[in-house]
Design an enzyme around this catalytic site. Structure first.
Site, PDB file in Angstrom:
ATOM      1  CG  PHE A 174      -3.526  21.115  43.424  1.00 23.77           C
ATOM      2  CD1 PHE A 174      -4.372  20.915  42.329  1.00 23.77           C
ATOM      3  CD2 PHE A 174      -4.102  21.237  44.682  1.00 23.77           C
ATOM      4  CE1 PHE A 174      -5.755  20.839  42.487  1.00 23.77           C
ATOM      5  CE2 PHE A 174      -5.483  21.158  44.852  1.00 23.77           C
ATOM      6  CZ  PHE A 174      -6.306  20.955  43.752  1.00 23.77           C
ATOM      7  CD  GLU A 180       3.410  18.753  47.799  1.00 27.32           C
ATOM      8  OE1 GLU A 180       3.429  19.932  47.404  1.00 27.32           O
ATOM      9  OE2 GLU A 180       2.848  18.392  48.850  1.00 27.32           O
ATOM     10  CD  GLU A 185     -11.216  25.998  49.713  1.00 29.89           C
ATOM     11  OE1 GLU A 185     -10.306  25.668  50.479  1.00 29.89           O
ATOM     12  OE2 GLU A 185     -11.072  26.811  48.781  1.00 29.89           O
ATOM     13  CB  SER A 231      -5.384  24.801  52.316  1.00 33.07           C
ATOM     14  OG  SER A 231      -4.223  24.435  53.024  1.00 33.07           O
ATOM     15  CB  CYS A 267      -8.854  30.132  45.369  1.00 34.80           C
ATOM     16  SG  CYS A 267      -8.333  31.499  44.347  1.00 34.80           S
ATOM     17  CE  LYS A 300       6.621  23.476  48.522  1.00 35.59           C
ATOM     18  NZ  LYS A 300       5.678  22.455  47.952  1.00 35.59           N
TER      19      LYS A 300
HETATM   20  P1  NAD Z   1      -2.105  23.268  50.266  1.00 31.94           P
HETATM   21  O1  NAD Z   1      -2.261  24.270  51.355  1.00 31.94           O
HETATM   22  O2  NAD Z   1      -2.286  21.840  50.572  1.00 31.94           O
HETATM   23  O3  NAD Z   1      -0.633  23.392  49.620  1.00 31.94           O
HETATM   24  C1  NAD Z   1      -0.077  24.646  49.301  1.00 31.94           C
HETATM   25  C2  NAD Z   1       1.433  24.567  49.496  1.00 31.94           C
HETATM   26  O4  NAD Z   1       1.726  24.296  50.870  1.00 31.94           O
HETATM   27  C3  NAD Z   1       2.082  23.458  48.668  1.00 31.94           C
HETATM   28  O5  NAD Z   1       3.256  23.968  48.088  1.00 31.94           O
HETATM   29  C4  NAD Z   1       2.359  22.372  49.684  1.00 31.94           C
HETATM   30  O6  NAD Z   1       3.536  21.645  49.415  1.00 31.94           O
HETATM   31  C5  NAD Z   1       2.520  23.125  50.993  1.00 31.94           C
HETATM   32  N1  NAD Z   1       2.042  22.352  52.152  1.00 31.94           N
HETATM   33  C6  NAD Z   1       1.037  21.420  52.162  1.00 31.94           C
HETATM   34  N2  NAD Z   1       0.861  20.941  53.406  1.00 31.94           N
HETATM   35  C7  NAD Z   1       1.744  21.578  54.195  1.00 31.94           C
HETATM   36  C8  NAD Z   1       2.038  21.530  55.587  1.00 31.94           C
HETATM   37  N3  NAD Z   1       1.383  20.709  56.403  1.00 31.94           N
HETATM   38  N4  NAD Z   1       3.015  22.327  56.074  1.00 31.94           N
HETATM   39  C9  NAD Z   1       3.692  23.171  55.260  1.00 31.94           C
HETATM   40  N5  NAD Z   1       3.463  23.253  53.929  1.00 31.94           N
HETATM   41  C10 NAD Z   1       2.507  22.475  53.403  1.00 31.94           C
HETATM   42  O7  NAD Z   1      -3.072  23.768  49.078  1.00 31.94           O
HETATM   43  P2  NAD Z   1      -3.442  23.004  47.741  1.00 31.94           P
HETATM   44  O8  NAD Z   1      -4.305  21.845  48.078  1.00 31.94           O
HETATM   45  O9  NAD Z   1      -2.228  22.803  46.931  1.00 31.94           O
HETATM   46  O10 NAD Z   1      -4.321  24.136  47.011  1.00 31.94           O
HETATM   47  C11 NAD Z   1      -5.697  24.289  47.204  1.00 31.94           C
HETATM   48  C12 NAD Z   1      -5.996  25.359  48.236  1.00 31.94           C
HETATM   49  O11 NAD Z   1      -5.397  26.582  47.838  1.00 31.94           O
HETATM   50  C13 NAD Z   1      -7.487  25.658  48.369  1.00 31.94           C
HETATM   51  O12 NAD Z   1      -7.778  25.844  49.731  1.00 31.94           O
HETATM   52  C14 NAD Z   1      -7.663  26.966  47.596  1.00 31.94           C
HETATM   53  O13 NAD Z   1      -8.764  27.751  47.992  1.00 31.94           O
HETATM   54  C15 NAD Z   1      -6.374  27.636  47.900  1.00 31.94           C
HETATM   55  N6  NAD Z   1      -6.065  28.648  46.903  1.00 31.94           N
HETATM   56  C16 NAD Z   1      -6.223  29.956  47.249  1.00 31.94           C
HETATM   57  C17 NAD Z   1      -5.977  30.953  46.331  1.00 31.94           C
HETATM   58  C18 NAD Z   1      -6.168  32.401  46.686  1.00 31.94           C
HETATM   59  O14 NAD Z   1      -5.700  33.250  45.932  1.00 31.94           O
HETATM   60  N7  NAD Z   1      -6.819  32.725  47.769  1.00 31.94           N
HETATM   61  C19 NAD Z   1      -5.572  30.615  45.024  1.00 31.94           C
HETATM   62  C20 NAD Z   1      -5.399  29.259  44.707  1.00 31.94           C
HETATM   63  C21 NAD Z   1      -5.648  28.283  45.665  1.00 31.94           C
END
Ligand code: NAD
Length: 510
Positions: free
Chosen positions: A162, A189, A394, A239, A294, A186
């Protein structure tokens, strides 16, 4: 950090977000929808579908069909689409940023930055002719040459978080498609509207039907992507927990996978650092985007006499303006959801209970006119140690942990013992100290007096250790290797003397 805990409600009046399948924006047939909510006001902006399995299959089938012709499209034709695309993004920058601020919460200038950092990747994709080049070795044996071609893989998929709904989708599909692949995206959401604006512009720029497809949803759609036999590669950003799941599941299904994941980014401040500039830089990188980057600085390690600078950090942080992202002069907008705010406030409470000193508490932030928003103001803990929960998790919010040590060696050891490896920085006027840090620090992206060292697309994003799974990073040179298969061709034409010498039963090329 899945923040998918928001209630899936049915605000029937709101506009619906479409799927993109085979070049057509279509209404999902699902019964499962989720509201997209403005985090500053709780206004419902639209509803996003959780696509059905049939819809995911249809998107992948469209991408598979389109690959048959797209893979042979001349380099110049592919490049020109991205030249047009970068122009369209520039022309629509303000409109995309406004949508992004409404659904994500970050300030308008930062939303433009989000689009701009993605635009840089589109510009780089337009340069594909110089990037997707093979190698040739002449006369590897008598009359024999060997050369490599970098061929596209087929259908690739991207799953995005997000926090950068413009930049991160643009890390993925432009380079994948420029290399000759087709793509299924994808988006998050929680805030897919700005991503969809960028997708519409990509279609307008000339990406043919089926080459780019979009499905929306949560875990079920992600799992369907991981398992799908016709998807060859998956790029994930999000994440650590979800990225690890995606990596394990998709590699088990035989795919090439790259996952950029969670972080805890440390910055060292030496006592010889340029004080004013260093504190400005670090307050900006800790609290900008409400800490939801991140690469945000989440831990500052003050060395020696720099430990006396804590009051200046607090003073600067106090002056930041917390407000809705579209309001002028806002420094921090709201965090993405009520669930995110609750989680951050719980972690702050744990920090207090764990014995860290709460120097600045942002939990009561409630900007006038936006009292219902998910606001958390700048929060600072000092006296933080490696054993505390506030350090080990985090937070992904505007919370800065300050630790103190006596020497640069202590600071380097402190950072290297943290499992994450996304980004780090040092603030000093000493070239020797900076070089020692660069050499000894075990983190993939290093800043020297630069707090958020996210490389431009001439290079690749290079997070490391627990912040990354897979060998190759997104965008830049590494992603060309990720999105292509190297084929080596060894060739001989039968007009050389060596080829007339009879049957060769050895492994040697003669
Ligand atoms: P998230 O992991 O909750 O969601 C990421 C994606 O995974 C979304 O599209 C979501 O729909 C999907 N998802 C969520 N839960 C899931 C599950 N149980 N099973 C399968 N798919 C699932 O992450 P977020 O909260 O949207 O973003 C924040 C996180 O992203 C932080 O941890 C941040 O550090 C990380 N991030 C990392 C980078 C990097 O380059 N290292 C860059 C941006 C964000």
């Amino acid at each position: 950090m899945s923040q998918s805990a928001n209630p899936k409600t049915q605000s029937a009046a709101a506009e619906t977000v479409k799927l993109l399948i085979g070049g057509k924006f279509v209404e999902s047939k699902t019964t499962e929808w989720r509201d997209i909510i403005n985090p500053a006001t709780q206004e419902v902006l639209a509803r996003v579908p959780f696509a059905t399995k049939d819809e995911v299959d249809a998107a992948v089938a469209a991408a598979k069909e389109a690959f048959k012709t797209w893979r042979f499209t001349p380099i110049g034709a592919r490049a020109r689409i991205f030249l047009k695309y970068q122009q369209l993004i520039r022309e629509n920058m303000k409109e995309i940023a406004a949508v992004l601020t409404a659904e994500q919460g970050k300030t308008l200038p930062d939303a433009e930055g989000d689009v701009f950092r993605g635009l840089e990747v589109v510009e780089h994709a337009a340069n594909i002719g110089n990037l997707q080049m093979g190698e040739l070795a002449n006369n590897v044996a008598n009359g024999v040459d060997t050369y490599t071609v970098l061929q596209p893989l087929g259908v690739c998929a991207g799953i995005t978080p997000f926090n950068f709904p413009a930049m991160i989708p643009l890390w993925m599909f432009p380079m994948a498609i420029a290399c000759g692949n087709t793509f299924v995206l994808k988006p998050s959401e929680q805030d897919p509207l700005s991503t969809m604006k960028l997708v519409e512009l990509a279609i307008e720029a000339g990406i043919p039907a089926g080459v780019l497809n979009v499905v929306h949803g949560g875990p079920e759609v992600v799992n369907a992507i991981c398992d799908h036999a016709d998807i060859k590669a998956v790029s994930f950003v999000g994440s650590t927990a979800v990225g690890t799941h995606v990596y394990n599941r998709a590699t088990l299904a035989g795919k090439r996978v790259q996952c950029m994941m969670g972080a805890k980014n440390h910055a060292i401040v030496l006592p010889d650092a340029a004080k004013e500039q260093s504190i400005n830089a670090l307050v900006g990188s800790s609290f900008g985007a409400a800490g939801q980057r991140c690469m945000a600085t989440s831990v500052v390690v003050l060395v020696g006499d720099a430990q006396k600078w804590i009051p200046e950090f607090v003073e600067k942080a106090k002056k930041l303006s917390v407000n809705a992202g579209h309001e002028p002069n806002t420094d921090l907008g709201p965090v993405i959801s009520c669930a995110a705010k609750d989680r951050i406030c719980t972690l702050i409470e744990q920090g207090v209970k764990g014995g860290a000193k709460l120097e600045l508490d942002g939990r009561a932030a409630a900007p006038k006119g936006y009292e219902k928003g998910n606001f958390v103001g700048p929060t600072i803990f000092s006296g933080v140690t490696a054993k505390m929960d506030i350090y080990n998790k985090e937070v992904f919010g505007p919370v800065l942990c300050i630790a103190g040590v006596e020497t640069l060696d202590d600071a380097i050891a402190f950072i290297n013992s943290n499992p994450n490896g996304n980004g780090t920085a040092i603030f000093t006027q000493s070239g020797a100290a900076a070089r020692k840090f660069q050499e000894e620090i075990d983190v993939g992206q290093v800043g020297i007096n630069v707090p958020i060292p996210v490389p431009v697309p001439l290079f690749s994003f290079s997070g490391s250790r627990a912040s990354k799974l897979g060998d190759l990073g997104p965008y830049g040179k590494q992603v060309i290797l990720f999105y292509t298969q190297t084929k080596t061709v060894t060739s001989r034409w039968f007009d050389d003397a060596a080829s007339t010498g009879g049957v060769n039963t050895t492994i040697s090329l003669k």
